[in-house]
Design an enzyme around this catalytic site. Structure first.
Site, PDB file in Angstrom:
ATOM      1  N   CYS A   2       0.841  -1.247   0.020  1.00  0.00           N
ATOM      2  CA  CYS A   2      -0.081   0.022  -0.108  1.00  0.00           C
ATOM      3  C   CYS A   2       0.660   1.170  -0.076  1.00  0.00           C
ATOM      4  O   CYS A   2       1.901   1.194   0.353  1.00  0.00           O
ATOM      5  CB  CYS A   2      -1.082   0.035   1.318  1.00  0.00           C
ATOM      6  SG  CYS A   2      -2.237  -1.304   1.232  1.00  0.00           S
ATOM      7  N   ARG A  54      -3.916   0.642  -3.123  1.00  0.00           N
ATOM      8  CA  ARG A  54      -4.269  -0.507  -2.151  1.00  0.00           C
ATOM      9  C   ARG A  54      -3.703  -1.917  -2.480  1.00  0.00           C
ATOM     10  O   ARG A  54      -3.759  -2.461  -3.743  1.00  0.00           O
ATOM     11  CB  ARG A  54      -5.762  -0.634  -1.700  1.00  0.00           C
ATOM     12  CG  ARG A  54      -6.345  -1.700  -0.969  1.00  0.00           C
ATOM     13  CD  ARG A  54      -7.649  -1.883  -0.676  1.00  0.00           C
ATOM     14  NE  ARG A  54      -8.139  -2.650   0.148  1.00  0.00           N
ATOM     15  CZ  ARG A  54      -9.340  -3.270   0.121  1.00  0.00           C
ATOM     16  NH1 ARG A  54     -10.118  -3.003  -0.582  1.00  0.00           N
ATOM     17  NH2 ARG A  54      -9.668  -4.409   1.121  1.00  0.00           N
ATOM     18  N   LEU A  55      -2.977  -2.609  -1.993  1.00  0.00           N
ATOM     19  CA  LEU A  55      -2.816  -3.934  -1.585  1.00  0.00           C
ATOM     20  C   LEU A  55      -3.476  -4.618  -0.968  1.00  0.00           C
ATOM     21  O   LEU A  55      -3.574  -4.617   0.432  1.00  0.00           O
ATOM     22  CB  LEU A  55      -1.176  -4.313  -1.511  1.00  0.00           C
ATOM     23  CG  LEU A  55      -0.650  -5.767  -1.531  1.00  0.00           C
ATOM     24  CD1 LEU A  55      -0.709  -6.111  -2.857  1.00  0.00           C
ATOM     25  CD2 LEU A  55       0.644  -5.810  -0.990  1.00  0.00           C
ATOM     26  N   ASN A  80      -1.166   2.682   5.482  1.00  0.00           N
ATOM     27  CA  ASN A  80      -0.270   1.920   4.843  1.00  0.00           C
ATOM     28  C   ASN A  80       0.218   0.962   5.829  1.00  0.00           C
ATOM     29  O   ASN A  80       1.064   1.673   6.906  1.00  0.00           O
ATOM     30  CB  ASN A  80       0.899   2.875   4.102  1.00  0.00           C
ATOM     31  CG  ASN A  80       1.978   1.689   3.733  1.00  0.00           C
ATOM     32  OD1 ASN A  80       1.821   0.885   3.302  1.00  0.00           O
ATOM     33  ND2 ASN A  80       3.252   2.318   3.623  1.00  0.00           N
ATOM     34  N   GLY A  81       0.368  -0.305   5.848  1.00  0.00           N
ATOM     35  CA  GLY A  81       0.626  -1.187   6.859  1.00  0.00           C
ATOM     36  C   GLY A  81      -0.341  -1.955   7.334  1.00  0.00           C
ATOM     37  O   GLY A  81      -1.371  -2.249   6.642  1.00  0.00           O
ATOM     38  N   GLU A  82      -0.192  -2.560   8.511  1.00  0.00           N
ATOM     39  CA  GLU A  82      -0.934  -3.400   9.235  1.00  0.00           C
ATOM     40  C   GLU A  82      -0.875  -3.091  10.861  1.00  0.00           C
ATOM     41  O   GLU A  82       0.012  -2.938  11.226  1.00  0.00           O
ATOM     42  CB  GLU A  82      -0.331  -4.825   8.918  1.00  0.00           C
ATOM     43  CG  GLU A  82      -1.321  -5.905   9.670  1.00  0.00           C
ATOM     44  CD  GLU A  82      -0.950  -7.331   9.342  1.00  0.00           C
ATOM     45  OE1 GLU A  82      -1.435  -8.030   9.959  1.00  0.00           O
ATOM     46  OE2 GLU A  82      -0.096  -7.391   8.306  1.00  0.00           O
ATOM     47  N   ASP A 105      -8.331  -3.870   9.168  1.00  0.00           N
ATOM     48  CA  ASP A 105      -7.603  -3.189  10.349  1.00  0.00           C
ATOM     49  C   ASP A 105      -7.967  -1.705  10.136  1.00  0.00           C
ATOM     50  O   ASP A 105      -7.726  -0.901  11.391  1.00  0.00           O
ATOM     51  CB  ASP A 105      -6.088  -3.536  10.247  1.00  0.00           C
ATOM     52  CG  ASP A 105      -5.313  -3.362   9.246  1.00  0.00           C
ATOM     53  OD1 ASP A 105      -6.029  -3.181   8.195  1.00  0.00           O
ATOM     54  OD2 ASP A 105      -4.111  -3.441   9.151  1.00  0.00           O
TER      55      ASP A 105
END
Length: 210
Positions: A2, A54-55, A80-82, A105
């Site tokens: 992302c 977006r991924l 961006n991230g998790e 999330d």
């Protein structure tokens, strides 16, 4: 992976279509970070625009699309991230009015910001992330990175516009960009083999510290 990009323009006379076109052009440079989906959001009255690539990993449905807007329309989030502990946070938050829209999330992070505020929510996050949160009521922008600084985030002024994004190339895509090489940062690069935060190769553009 992302990626996101955005800006706040002091000149608020530009129509929303123009803001969206500019941020979409910037976001296109981040396609390699998020090949699955892209979207943009703009508020001409505030001179603000956000774009996200977006991924899709956690929530593959359209419910995970970003930039994501809170149910009351006040907050807009690009992430961006998790957030690793989003499941625990979701249970702590309980079911919001109207229920959850998806299982991402990002939606949990947005609900956390709405419940606990920017600082309160950020202190509860465990993960690797960079984010931009726009408060439409207060007209404030909150930028943050995770504690280790794993996800990148750059910011700086270009004329009368404040730019921010996951990569420098996205900032360079802003119309009228006139980036000047920072000779001091260049010396650091030659000395260390990398640029430590908060420096970037461009004068006036910084990397947000972890």
């Amino acid at each position: 992976m992302c990626g996101f990009v955005g800006f706040i323009a002091r000149d608020r006379s530009r129509p929303e279509e123009e803001l969206r076109a500019k941020v979409d052009k910037m976001s296109a440079t981040l396609r390699h970070r998020g090949p699955d989906e892209s979207d943009v959001w703009a508020d001409a009255e505030a001179g603000v625009a956000l774009g996200h690539r977006r991924l899709s990993i956690i929530d593959l449905s359209p419910a995970g699309r970003q930039p994501m807007i809170s149910p009351d329309g006040r907050l807009v989030l690009a992430l961006n991230g998790e957030i690793y502990n989003y499941g625990d946070l979701r249970r702590e938050l309980g079911s919001p009015e109207g229920g959850w829209r998806g299982v991402s999330d990002t939606e949990v992070a947005l609900a956390a910001f709405a419940r606990w505020g920017a600082e309160g929510a950020l202190g509860r996050f465990n993960g690797m992330f960079a984010l931009a949160l726009w408060d439409r009521r207060e007209r404030t922008l909150f930028l943050a990175r995770d504690r280790m600084g794993e996800k990148p985030l750059y910011y700086g002024w270009q004329g009368g516009t404040f730019l921010f994004g996951s990569e420098l190339k996205a900032l360079r895509a802003y119309p009228g960009w006139e980036g000047e090489i920072d000779r001091g940062a260049l010396a650091l690069l030659l000395r260390h083999g990398y640029l430590p935060a908060p420096y970037s190769i461009y004068r006036g553009v910084r990397k947000l510290s972890a």
